[in-house]
Design an enzyme around this catalytic site. Structure first.
Site, short mmCIF file in Angstrom:
data_model
loop_
_atom_site.label_atom_id
_atom_site.label_comp_id
_atom_site.label_asym_id
_atom_site.label_seq_id
_atom_site.Cartn_x
_atom_site.Cartn_y
_atom_site.Cartn_z
N ASN A 190 10.71 16.90 -89.34
CA ASN A 190 10.52 18.18 -90.02
C ASN A 190 9.95 19.13 -88.98
O ASN A 190 8.91 18.85 -88.40
CB ASN A 190 9.56 18.04 -91.21
CG ASN A 190 9.24 19.39 -91.84
OD1 ASN A 190 10.05 20.30 -91.75
ND2 ASN A 190 8.08 19.51 -92.44
N CYS B 241 11.21 20.31 -94.56
CA CYS B 241 12.01 19.16 -94.97
C CYS B 241 11.05 18.17 -95.61
O CYS B 241 9.85 18.26 -95.49
CB CYS B 241 12.67 18.49 -93.76
SG CYS B 241 13.83 19.55 -92.89
#
Ligand code: AGP
Length: 610
Positions: free
Chosen positions: A99, A2
């Protein structure tokens, strides 16, 4: 993967967040969101879809003028793409972006429910955010709250956090997932990767694991979990943004090939529990698999080639017949499907029209469908009866590389599980295979990556070729099909994969002086026969490159012009380092020809039309 960005400083944060997220969209793009701190509030706007969808939503929201904020572009792993599953996740006391993968999110959820928390999303991230919240509510100390939370969390994370009462400060911490911290003299930044900050500064700190960064307008501070001050090393880079998005590699394809060890580790680790395959799906972990009498693997292109590897390993271990079908043929040929059949659909994008159509055909016949997909929440994933997600992260290059490798890894795990369910192998054997997969595959692929220079040199001898053959037997033939597709789709050289024993039945008439033949010899039991095939083409003037397993080198006198030795690994797993070698070979031929490696002519990353 991400994309994370955070900022606090003298400027308005929103433009910096949005521009930073745009440079990080290659890391994830199924949803995006921002939180801006202003007037003592943490205002969050987030949306499923691309960054442009978030910008559209922002244009109709109240003005976000605060000078501190965090932002996130998502590549879904837990909870499919949706507004509520998007980041940042907010709690009573904080807002957080993440993430990574929190593996013990269920255990954390149970603890939090006991403490009176409830949840609005399906994500592991929300569980992480509320865990930090719970500790912060007790201490009102960001460093303490983060330190206590990471003692509980198992898995990988890069967190960006803003706490109520500390709205002008951004906190960050990481484990396994990357996170950098920077300051340009007027403000401080956190980001999951360099492209997001390059416009402001080329100096940054790559945060060490477990170190907490405290980012304020004035400075950066670093703390160990016990609250003591910590030092971090300042680095400087001279890349432009495009170079940074490719991690310094010249193309996404070569970057993604180099991501294979990590992608394989991320796909295998969470699915081996107590030494045995565990998919977290009752239907697959339970008795269902033992009911199937035959398996159809249906896919397109590279995914179909992964299916050929799946056929080899499932039939070898489970002794259950496996039929591999081209999806675009499958549903038009009225395939024979029985109630006790299993249809496995493989798709990186999960949106390939032919594969989706094949899935729907199989379901209409009342057959159980299992999807192996890389893109969370994609159509194939949603419509199959069960889905196993590969966690390769976004694959940007049109030519599929790391996705193929993790698809094969998933099929190996599935083969062990099916073989156990069928009683074809016992638990000790299953454990031995799983243990070897986990310990040796990423390592062997890493070793294969180190052959890059030698592979480049071989590639220089193939650049001028117009026609080229890949030959092999058994699994080596299955590998040849993928190697051939990889080469032709990015170098535009006409290439064919041939069962080595089949050459003499016609095709060898095409072999003349200098015709390149790439011969694969990783399977011991058929190596001698393949060597005969090599002699046949050599005697007709072929230029032969042998891609040979280390354990077979010297066992036979192989008449080749170049030999690339596949790093040592159990023969059963030779597919993984061997395909990395073959992907690198195709890559270098294309790059040497000066072609658009990442976007070959006529091709799309996902073929969503028939
Ligand atoms: C692979 O390099 C190609 N880009 C193509 O063959 C691709 O594998 C095929 O179109 C299937 O795509 P999918 O995995 O997204 O379904």
């Amino acid at each position: 993967m991400c994309g994370i960005i955070g900022y606090t400083g003298s400027k308005k944060s929103l433009p910096i967040l949005i521009e930073g997220l745009r440079t990080l969209e290659y890391r994830g793009y199924d949803s995006a969101g921002v939180t801006v701190a202003q007037d003592g509030c943490l205002v969050t706007v987030k949306s499923r879809g691309r960054l442009t969808d978030l910008e559209a939503k922002l244009s109709s929201s109240g003005e976000l003028y605060g000078s501190a904020g965090i932002g996130h572009t998502r590549w879904a792993t837990h909870g499919e793409p949706s507004d509520k599953n998007s980041h940042p996740h907010s709690t009573e006391h904080l807002t957080l972006v993440h993430n990574g993968i929190i593996e013990n999110y269920a255990e954390i959820e149970e603890m939090l429910r006991g403490a009176g928390y409830d949840f609005v999303s399906e994500t592991d991230t929300e569980r992480g955010a509320k865990l930090v919240d719970m500790f912060f509510a007790k201490s009102n100390d960001p460093i303490d709250a983060i330190s206590r939370a990471i003692k509980v969390i198992r898995g990988s994370y890069a967190f960006g956090i803003i706490f109520k009462g500390f709205e002008d400060t951004v906190y960050a911490i990481r484990k396994d997932s990357p996170l950098i911290v920077a300051h340009d003299g007027e403000g401080g930044f956190i980001a999951s990767d360099i492209p997001a900050i390059l416009k402001y500064t080329s100096s940054y700190y790559r945060l060490d694991e477990g170190i907490i960064a405290k980012v304020s307008t004035e400075k950066l501070e670093f703390f160990a979990p016990d609250g003591s001050a910590a030092e971090q090393k300042l680095e400087t880079i001279d890349w432009d943004i495009e170079q940074a998005q490719k991690g310094g590699f010249p193309h996404f394809m070569i970057k993604e090939i180099n991501e294979e060890p990590e992608a394989l580790r991320k796909t295998l680790e969470p699915r081996i529990r107590n030494g045995l395959p565990h998919f977290g799906i009752e239907a697959i972990d339970g008795e269902l698999l033992s009911q199937f009498e035959s398996i159809h693997i249906v896919a397109c292109g590279t995914a179909m080639h992964a299916g050929l590897i799946g056929k080899a390993i499932i039939e070898k271990l489970a002794r259950i017949p496996v039929n591999v079908e081209i999806a675009s043929e499958f549903r038009y040929r009225d395939p024979i499907l029985r109630k006790r059949d299993l249809v496995i659909l493989i798709s990186q994008s999960g949106e390939t029209a032919d594969t989706l159509a094949a899935l729907r055909h199989a379901k209409a016949q009342g057959v159980y469908t299992l999807a192996i997909v890389n893109v969370i929440g994609s159509s194939v994933a949603r419509e199959a009866d069960s889905v196993l997600y590969t966690w390769a992260g976004p694959e940007i290059a049109v030519a599929s590389t790391k996705a193929y490798s993790v698809q094969c890894a998933m099929l190996y795990l599935l083969a062990v599980r099916i073989a156990l369910a069928a009683g074809a192998i016992d638990e000790p054997r299953a454990r031995q295979i799983c243990d070897t997969m986990l310990s040796d595959i990423p390592t062997a692929v890493t070793e294969a990556l180190k052959l890059d220079r030698q592979i480049y040199d071989v590639a220089t001898k193939l650049v001028a070729a117009e026609h080229l053959f890949y030959i092999g037997r058994d699994v080596d033939f299955a590998l040849s099909t993928e190697a051939s597709l990889k080469l032709k789709e990015i170098s535009y050289i006409h290439s064919e994969a041939y069962a080595a024993g089949e050459l003499k039945h016609g095709t060898i008439s095409l072999v003349t002086d200098g015709t390149p033949v790439i011969a694969l010899t990783t399977v011991g039991k058929v190596c001698e026969k393949t060597v005969s095939g090599i002699r046949e083409v050599k005697s007709r003037g072929a230029y032969v490159v042998c891609v040979c397993a280390q354990g077979l080198v010297g066992k036979y006198d192989i008449p080749c012009d170049d030999m690339i030795v596949v790093p040592e690994i159990d023969e059963l797993l030779a597919t993984f380092p061997a395909v990395t070698v073959l992907q690198l070979l195709a890559y270098h031929v294309s790059a040497l020809k000066g072609l658009d490696v990442d976007k070959p002519r006529n091709l799309a990353k996902s073929v969503t039309v028939e």
